[in-house]
Design an enzyme around this catalytic site. Structure first.
Site, short mmCIF file in Angstrom:
data_model
loop_
_atom_site.label_atom_id
_atom_site.label_comp_id
_atom_site.label_asym_id
_atom_site.label_seq_id
_atom_site.Cartn_x
_atom_site.Cartn_y
_atom_site.Cartn_z
N HIS A 55 14.55 -21.26 16.04
CA HIS A 55 14.55 -19.80 15.82
C HIS A 55 14.73 -19.48 14.34
O HIS A 55 15.85 -19.27 13.87
CB HIS A 55 15.66 -19.17 16.65
CG HIS A 55 15.49 -17.70 16.82
ND1 HIS A 55 15.85 -17.02 17.96
CD2 HIS A 55 15.02 -16.74 15.97
CE1 HIS A 55 15.59 -15.74 17.82
NE2 HIS A 55 15.10 -15.54 16.61
N HIS A 57 13.07 -17.22 10.94
CA HIS A 57 12.14 -16.24 10.37
C HIS A 57 11.91 -16.65 8.91
O HIS A 57 12.71 -16.35 8.04
CB HIS A 57 12.73 -14.84 10.44
CG HIS A 57 13.00 -14.38 11.84
ND1 HIS A 57 12.09 -13.65 12.56
CD2 HIS A 57 14.07 -14.56 12.66
CE1 HIS A 57 12.60 -13.39 13.77
NE2 HIS A 57 13.81 -13.94 13.85
N ASN A 89 7.02 -12.45 13.70
CA ASN A 89 7.12 -11.06 13.21
C ASN A 89 7.07 -11.00 11.68
O ASN A 89 7.94 -10.43 11.04
CB ASN A 89 8.38 -10.37 13.75
CG ASN A 89 9.67 -11.10 13.38
OD1 ASN A 89 9.69 -12.31 13.21
ND2 ASN A 89 10.76 -10.35 13.25
N ASP A 303 18.61 -18.32 14.14
CA ASP A 303 18.04 -16.99 13.95
C ASP A 303 18.11 -16.60 12.47
O ASP A 303 18.49 -15.47 12.12
CB ASP A 303 18.69 -15.93 14.83
CG ASP A 303 17.82 -14.67 14.93
OD1 ASP A 303 16.73 -14.63 14.32
OD2 ASP A 303 18.24 -13.72 15.62
N HIS A 307 16.91 -11.09 4.55
CA HIS A 307 16.52 -9.76 4.07
C HIS A 307 17.05 -9.62 2.65
O HIS A 307 17.81 -10.47 2.17
CB HIS A 307 17.15 -8.68 4.96
CG HIS A 307 16.56 -8.62 6.33
ND1 HIS A 307 15.31 -8.12 6.58
CD2 HIS A 307 17.05 -9.04 7.53
CE1 HIS A 307 15.05 -8.20 7.88
NE2 HIS A 307 16.08 -8.77 8.48
O1 DOR Z 1 18.56 -9.40 13.73
C1 DOR Z 1 17.39 -9.74 13.89
N1 DOR Z 1 16.58 -9.96 12.83
N2 DOR Z 1 16.91 -9.88 15.13
C2 DOR Z 1 15.60 -10.07 15.35
O2 DOR Z 1 15.22 -10.13 16.49
C3 DOR Z 1 14.65 -10.12 14.24
C4 DOR Z 1 15.30 -10.54 13.00
C5 DOR Z 1 14.42 -10.32 11.79
O3 DOR Z 1 13.26 -10.72 11.82
O4 DOR Z 1 14.92 -9.79 10.80
ZN ZN Z 2 15.02 -13.83 15.56
#
Ligand code: DOR
Ligand code: ZN
Length: 425
Positions: A55, A57, A89, A303, A307
């Site tokens: 998981h 990103h 995403n 996860d 950002h």
């Molecule tokens: O907190 C999150 N950030 N949950 C998600 O499902 C997506 C992720 C993101 O892509 O920033």
């Molecule tokens: Zn995620």
């Protein structure tokens, strides 16, 4: 081909063992000391199969300022992670063959192993089928968001979810779901609750995650597709999954932050702790740990959701959810090992063995002759201070900032090459 011998390693299976690596593979694991070109004495260190993080990103493409494959894969290596599954995403999102092709090009700069999730929407199942028909080896599965979360691609229609499961079953892939339910969240967000970070766990209410998980379990049970429930957060979901799990096609993941942090931390750190699904209560944390104990939980995923810090400084509603996790996940788990909350077998299963089995990575997730030499070396007695200023990730913040953990990643090997040394050598 040069041979590397790692001597006196502690693994999840052996108190002390020697591991011989040649080329990209592990050649032998045993008590003898074969000849080698390079020998490391790893007395006192733990060697684990490199973490397979299901998981992540990775961003890149239109969001390079948040992270790209160079910074992201360095963060992975610093955290002992050797394989990542990249979430769809992105900007653009992984919804069609062209974007997948583009993402493949960007990921070439990576120093680690990777696979991509395809993103499902209400209208792109034909595109996904066009990809799956070719049986690509670098596709981890199909990701579905039942609610918006740094993603525009949301499935709200039950029929579409059923169709995604059918497609996944036809091509023998897994469906990974973010189960928070949009229509439920909409109701809570229209309530009189103030839009503040401290209310995040109420605004994205637990019932929305529970309802979504119920729907997914129900559909997977009916269609008989493989289902992977991402970041489970509540006691109720653990109970539901436990009931459905006995048929071998239902899997679930927890994150270190949902295991270790309660929502009350947002009183102190505000949007830094904003994540979807939100941090929950002490009871939920206990239920997730119980799920690990009894085998309901299969994997720990970071996860990793980088950002910009400046975005996190915006008012609650504009601040994005998520934070980086690649560099902290293994140290956090080893710290729990040091506190006797996890044993090494559990850590190896949760961070690599189970992911390799669920996602069918045949030569990964084990320290055995013939397996890929994807390995991480951890010093369980060394302190790793979570200092986001020192992160390799571009996202230099963490809800764990300032913690002192016993469990420092010392070395990471990917396919037989040492790609990270904690001592900087
Ligand atoms: O907190 C999150 N950030 N949950 C998600 O499902 C997506 C992720 C993101 O892509 O920033
Ligand atoms: Zn995620």
């Amino acid at each position: 081909m040069s041979r590397i011998l790692w001597k006196h390693c502690r693994t999840s299976e052996h108190e002390m063992v020697n591991i011989l690596i040649q080329g990209q593979k592990i050649i032998s694991v045993g008590s003898d000391e074969p000849r080698a070109d390079e020998i490391f004495d790893l007395s006192g260190k733990i060697v684990l199969p490199g973490m397979i993080d299901p998981h992540v990103h990775m961003r890149d493409l239109g969001q390079k300022d948040k992270e790209d494959w160079t910074s992201g894969s360095r963060a992975a290596l610093a955290g002992g992670v050797t394989t990542v599954f990249d979430m769809p995403n992105t900007v653009p999102a992984t919804l069609d063959p062209e974007t997948l092709e583009l993402k493949r090009k960007f990921a070439e700069k990576s120093d680690i192993n990777y696979k991509f999730y395809l993103g499902a929407t209400e209208g792109n199942l034909d595109s996904l089928q066009a990809i799956l028909r070719k049986n690509p080896d670098d596709v981890a599965g199909i990701k579905v968001f039942l609610a918006a979360s740094s993603s525009r691609e949301v499935i709200t229609n039950r029929e579409t979810l059923v169709a995604v499961c059918r497609l996944a079953r036809e091509y023998d892939r897994i469906v990974c779901v973010h189960t928070e339910l949009q229509e439920c969240i909409d109701i809570w967000q229209a309530s009189t609750l103030e839009p503040l970070a401290v209310n995040h766990h109420l605004l994205r209410n637990r019932v929305c995650a529970i309802e979504g998980t119920k729907i997914c379990l129900d559909i997977a049970n009916e269609i008989k597709c493989k289902l992977y429930i991402a970041h489970v957060t509540t006691e109720e979901e653990i109970e539901l999954i436990r009931v459905f799990k006995n048929d071998n096609r239902i899997y679930c993941e927890v994150t270190p932050h949902h295991l270790l942090l309660e929502h009350t931390i947002l009183e102190k750190i505000g949007n830094i702790g904003k994540v979807n699904p939100p941090l929950r209560t002490e009871r939920d944390l206990a239920a997730l740990w119980q799920g690990i104990e009894d085998g309901t939980v299969d994997t720990v995923g970071s996860d990793h959701a980088p950002h910009l810090l400046s975005e996190k400084g915006k008012p609650y509603q504009q601040a994005p959810a998520g934070f980086p996790g690649l560099e902290t996940t293994l140290p956090l788990l080893i710290n729990e090992f040091n506190q006797n909350r996890l044993d090494l077998q559990q850590i190896a299963r949760l961070t690599s063995g189970n992911a390799a089995r669920i996602f069918d990575l045949k030569e990964k997730g084990r320290i055995e002759p013939g397996c890929s030499a994807d390995l991480s070396v951890i010093d369980p007695a060394a302190i790793y201070r979570v200092d986001p200023e020192k992160f390799a990730s571009r996202a230099r913040f963490s809800p764990f900032a300032g913690r002192e953990l016993y469990g420092k990643v010392e070395m990471t090997m990917v396919n037989g090459s040492i790609k990270f040394r904690g001592d900087g050598k």
